[in-house]
Design a protein around this motif. Structure first.
Motif, PDB file in Angstrom:
ATOM      1  N   THR A 263     -14.249  77.086  58.430  1.00 26.09           N
ATOM      2  CA  THR A 263     -12.991  77.333  58.467  1.00 26.09           C
ATOM      3  C   THR A 263     -12.460  76.813  59.761  1.00 26.09           C
ATOM      4  O   THR A 263     -11.566  76.208  60.011  1.00 26.09           O
ATOM      5  CB  THR A 263     -12.729  78.818  58.567  1.00 26.09           C
ATOM      6  N   PRO A 267     -11.201  71.889  59.544  1.00 23.32           N
ATOM      7  CA  PRO A 267      -9.960  71.264  59.740  1.00 23.32           C
ATOM      8  C   PRO A 267     -10.064  70.405  61.175  1.00 23.32           C
ATOM      9  O   PRO A 267      -9.342  69.293  61.367  1.00 23.32           O
ATOM     10  CB  PRO A 267      -9.044  72.644  60.191  1.00 23.32           C
ATOM     11  N   GLY A 296      -5.352  73.329  58.991  1.00 17.95           N
ATOM     12  CA  GLY A 296      -5.402  74.088  60.000  1.00 17.95           C
ATOM     13  C   GLY A 296      -4.610  75.375  60.052  1.00 17.95           C
ATOM     14  O   GLY A 296      -4.742  76.155  60.808  1.00 17.95           O
ATOM     15  N   ARG A 297      -3.703  75.253  59.151  1.00 17.70           N
ATOM     16  CA  ARG A 297      -2.592  76.602  59.087  1.00 17.70           C
ATOM     17  C   ARG A 297      -3.205  77.537  58.076  1.00 17.70           C
ATOM     18  O   ARG A 297      -4.267  77.315  57.479  1.00 17.70           O
ATOM     19  CB  ARG A 297      -1.433  75.958  58.438  1.00 17.70           C
ATOM     20  N   LEU A 299      -4.503  80.300  58.548  1.00 17.56           N
ATOM     21  CA  LEU A 299      -5.835  80.911  59.105  1.00 17.56           C
ATOM     22  C   LEU A 299      -5.629  82.536  58.917  1.00 17.56           C
ATOM     23  O   LEU A 299      -4.530  83.153  59.471  1.00 17.56           O
ATOM     24  CB  LEU A 299      -6.002  80.547  60.596  1.00 17.56           C
ATOM     25  N   ARG A 406      -0.904  85.404  59.469  1.00 20.64           N
ATOM     26  CA  ARG A 406      -1.680  84.212  59.466  1.00 20.64           C
ATOM     27  C   ARG A 406      -1.494  83.499  60.709  1.00 20.64           C
ATOM     28  O   ARG A 406      -0.772  83.686  61.472  1.00 20.64           O
ATOM     29  CB  ARG A 406      -0.922  83.275  58.502  1.00 20.64           C
ATOM     30  N   ASN A 408      -3.314  79.829  63.023  1.00 18.98           N
ATOM     31  CA  ASN A 408      -3.983  78.566  62.632  1.00 18.98           C
ATOM     32  C   ASN A 408      -5.007  77.843  63.737  1.00 18.98           C
ATOM     33  O   ASN A 408      -5.451  78.586  64.780  1.00 18.98           O
ATOM     34  CB  ASN A 408      -2.542  77.570  63.146  1.00 18.98           C
ATOM     35  N   ILE A 409      -5.275  76.709  63.541  1.00 15.93           N
ATOM     36  CA  ILE A 409      -6.433  75.973  64.192  1.00 15.93           C
ATOM     37  C   ILE A 409      -5.774  74.619  64.843  1.00 15.93           C
ATOM     38  O   ILE A 409      -5.287  74.063  63.772  1.00 15.93           O
ATOM     39  CB  ILE A 409      -7.882  75.829  63.847  1.00 15.93           C
ATOM     40  N   THR A 497      -8.106  77.735  56.236  1.00 17.50           N
ATOM     41  CA  THR A 497      -7.310  76.650  56.805  1.00 17.50           C
ATOM     42  C   THR A 497      -7.285  75.102  56.240  1.00 17.50           C
ATOM     43  O   THR A 497      -6.535  74.228  56.898  1.00 17.50           O
ATOM     44  CB  THR A 497      -8.161  76.388  58.185  1.00 17.50           C
ATOM     45  N   CYS A 498      -7.906  75.047  55.047  1.00 27.14           N
ATOM     46  CA  CYS A 498      -7.693  73.928  54.393  1.00 27.14           C
ATOM     47  C   CYS A 498      -7.522  74.473  52.829  1.00 27.14           C
ATOM     48  O   CYS A 498      -8.143  73.942  52.000  1.00 27.14           O
ATOM     49  CB  CYS A 498      -8.837  72.903  54.214  1.00 27.14           C
ATOM     50  N   SER A 528     -12.833  77.449  54.385  1.00 32.07           N
ATOM     51  CA  SER A 528     -11.606  76.770  54.787  1.00 32.07           C
ATOM     52  C   SER A 528     -10.692  77.021  53.266  1.00 32.07           C
ATOM     53  O   SER A 528      -9.449  76.927  53.341  1.00 32.07           O
ATOM     54  CB  SER A 528     -11.690  75.558  55.342  1.00 32.07           C
TER      55      SER A 528
END
Length: 557
Positions: A263, A267, A296-297, A299, A406, A408-409, A497-498, A528
């Motif tokens: 995860t 990303p 990256g979103r 999460l 949610r 993000n990374i 995240t993906c 992810s």
């Protein structure tokens, strides 16, 4: 007696020396070839499965690249999992300071352990087995429905050794009976299933990679960090790796590259390679290969609220018992006893609210306070057993199984050696607060049932400075909200995240066949891609998904 103990210790030491120094498999390489048919990035839970399955065909060559090395031998002991955190077997990530949660943690940051080495996080988790519930998959792409995954679930159960906690144990019996007594509100209770074999961890590393790593067509490259995916126009052609010596090398893929970094790492690697949000890439002066705004979103993670329960009956796992000669002897000689378990008794759920009974009566302050990043005052308020290694009790972990919050990374820099910025956005949605409150109520309701009353169970109410303005009562919504925002801890289940979706889905990073949308020759298979959380631990689900992913890859034209 002492001769038997001495013989057992000698056998153990000889076995360790043989396994780690004299029997290195032929698949381990220090100097890889320049080209392989498939390159698998990351030897974690999914990567071990993918590499094993793809290398079953002698007609293809497979390279598995891992940033870490071997895990230490004690990773096989379930209760020793915390000892691996903050070591060189851990990526040792930390989240950004949280706005809505983590108020009892230093700098309001959660520590996120992620396995670094062969087996990945599957070598340092608590081996709890779950496939979630069928409705978890209702929002997933149809190809990944519960019905379509069911044959792979069954396959995993045949390959990974699974044991169920005995209902004869007193704490397990009380939990099981509580589920019967409060079987309303659609509440369901189950004794814990674990991936254990003869008291030792059973992971995809043991069940898949180790059985494949003497194949001549499988190469495993350890202690090599993949720093970039190499593209020719919009096709992934190879990878750039950096060794611990500092040497950088390129390795090319004839067919596909499969990312199994997890995860956080997946990303990050995509963005470092030029696939991600345009503003993020330009901010770090990374040439854009393909604009993909969703990298990256999405999460998410489960957040656990610990509720300590005092017991009068001597039925829990305590530090004093664990350190006793009797328990050490039982584990090393017979592979049973307390050290051969993860101390998890069972799980329960009502709707999207879940509980997990962790049967540890005492906790080690010097260890757990540090790896959880608690302030000392918060830790001692939540866990009254911190000063008494003999105290009987257990911990209920209450959580929202389908959180709406949610995060993000994003990148910290364009250097692969810099960890990314992790912002899970815990508790941003009020839905998660109400959902967790209901989980706490479910935990408390079990304590009123016959079995727990007989054990003298009573919930400990922590006196937290942050929550002193509210009635010190678990039934009070304001108090449980404050408690959740103060002491809620990561469950170590990050994902999304993906995310996977239809090819035309603007929120998706990979399609139903796990291909990165907009480029060729690149797939992702790790947590992810999970579009929504699994209502439980995701490790076994990821193994099953990796099995299906391997089938997709080998049949791809």
């Amino acid at each position: 007696m002492w001769n038997l103990v001495l013989l057992s210790l000698v056998c153990l030491i000889v076995s360790l020396i043989y396994n780690f120094y004299l029997s290195e498999p032929i698949s381990i390489v220090r100097y890889p070839k320049k080209n392989y048919d498939y390159i698998v990035v990351g030897a974690g839970t999914a990567g071990c499965v993918i590499a094993s399955r793809l290398s079953e065909s002698k007609e293809v060559s497979v390279l598995l690249v891992e940033a870490g090395g071997y895990f230490k031998w004690h990773s096989s002991i379930p209760l020793a999992a915390p000892l691996l955190q903050r070591t060189n077997s851990d990526w040792a990530y930390a989240t950004d300071s949280q706005e809505y949660s983590s108020r009892g943690l230093r700098h309001q940051k959660q520590f996120w352990p992620r396995g670094k080495g062969l087996g990945g996080s599957g070598q340092m988790n608590f081996v709890l087995h779950s496939f979630g519930v069928p409705e978890d998959y209702s929002r997933w792409p149809a190809e990944w429905s519960y019905k379509n995954l069911l044959p792979y679930f069954r396959r995993v159960e045949e390959i990974i050794n699974i044991t169920v906690v005995s209902a004869e144990e007193k704490l397990a019996r009380a939990f099981h009976k509580s589920g019967i007594e409060i079987a309303h509100k659609n509440a369901t209770f189950s004794l814990a299933s674990n991936t254990l074999k003869k008291g030792a961890r059973s992971s995809s590393y043991h069940a898949y990679l180790k059985r494949a790593w003497s194949r001549k067509n499988l190469h495993i490259l350890m202690n090599a960090l993949v720093t970039k995916i190499l593209f020719t126009k919009l096709r992934a052609e190879g990878i750039q790796v950096k060794y611990s010596s500092g040497k950088v090398e390129r390795i090319m893929a004839n067919k596909e590259i499969i990312l199994c970094g997890g995860t956080v790492n997946t990303p990050q690697l995509l963005m470092l390679s030029g696939i991600g949000p345009v503003d993020e890439l330009r901010k770090h002066h990374i040439p854009v290969v393909k604009q993909q705004e969703q990298v990256g979103r999405n999460l998410y993670d489960h957040l656990n609220v610990p509720i300590y329960v005092n017991l009068k009956a001597p039925v829990s796992v305590t530090l004093n018992k664990l350190k006793s000669f009797n328990e050490i002897f039982k584990f090393f000689v017979f592979g049973n006893g307390m050290l051969a378990s993860n101390a998890i008794v069972g799980t329960g759920r009502s709707g999207h609210s879940g509980i997990l009974l962790f049967g540890m009566g005492t906790v080690d302050e010097s260890l757990l306070k540090e790896i959880a990043n608690f302030h000392t005052s918060t830790f001692r308020a939540v866990f009254p057993s911190y000063a008494d290694p003999k105290l009987e009790g257990f911990i209920y972990l209450s959580s929202c199984l389908q959180p709406e919050s949610r995060g993000n990374i994003t990148l910290r820099s364009n250097e692969s050696s810099d960890s990314p910025i992790i912002n899970p956005g815990y508790l941003e949605s009020d839905h998660d607060i109400e959902c967790t409150h209901n989980a706490i109520q479910l935990a408390l309701e079990t304590l009123t049932t016959t079995g727990f009353v007989d054990l003298g169970a009573s919930a400990h109410v922590p006196k937290l400075r942050e929550c002193s303005n509210w009635p010190q009562d678990y039934t009070n919504h304001d108090f449980t909200e404050c408690l959740t925002r103060t002491v809620g801890l990561t469950s170590h289940h990050p994902g999304g995240t993906c995310r996977m979706g239809k090819n035309h889905d603007s929120t998706a990073v990979v399609d139903e066949d796990l291909r990165v949308i907009g480029v060729d020759g690149l797939r992702i298979m790790d947590a992810s891609v999970l579009p929504y959380p699994v209502s439980g631990t995701p490790n076994s689900v990821i193994i099953a998904m990796a099995e299906r992913a391997a089938d997709i890859i080998v049949t791809w034209k």
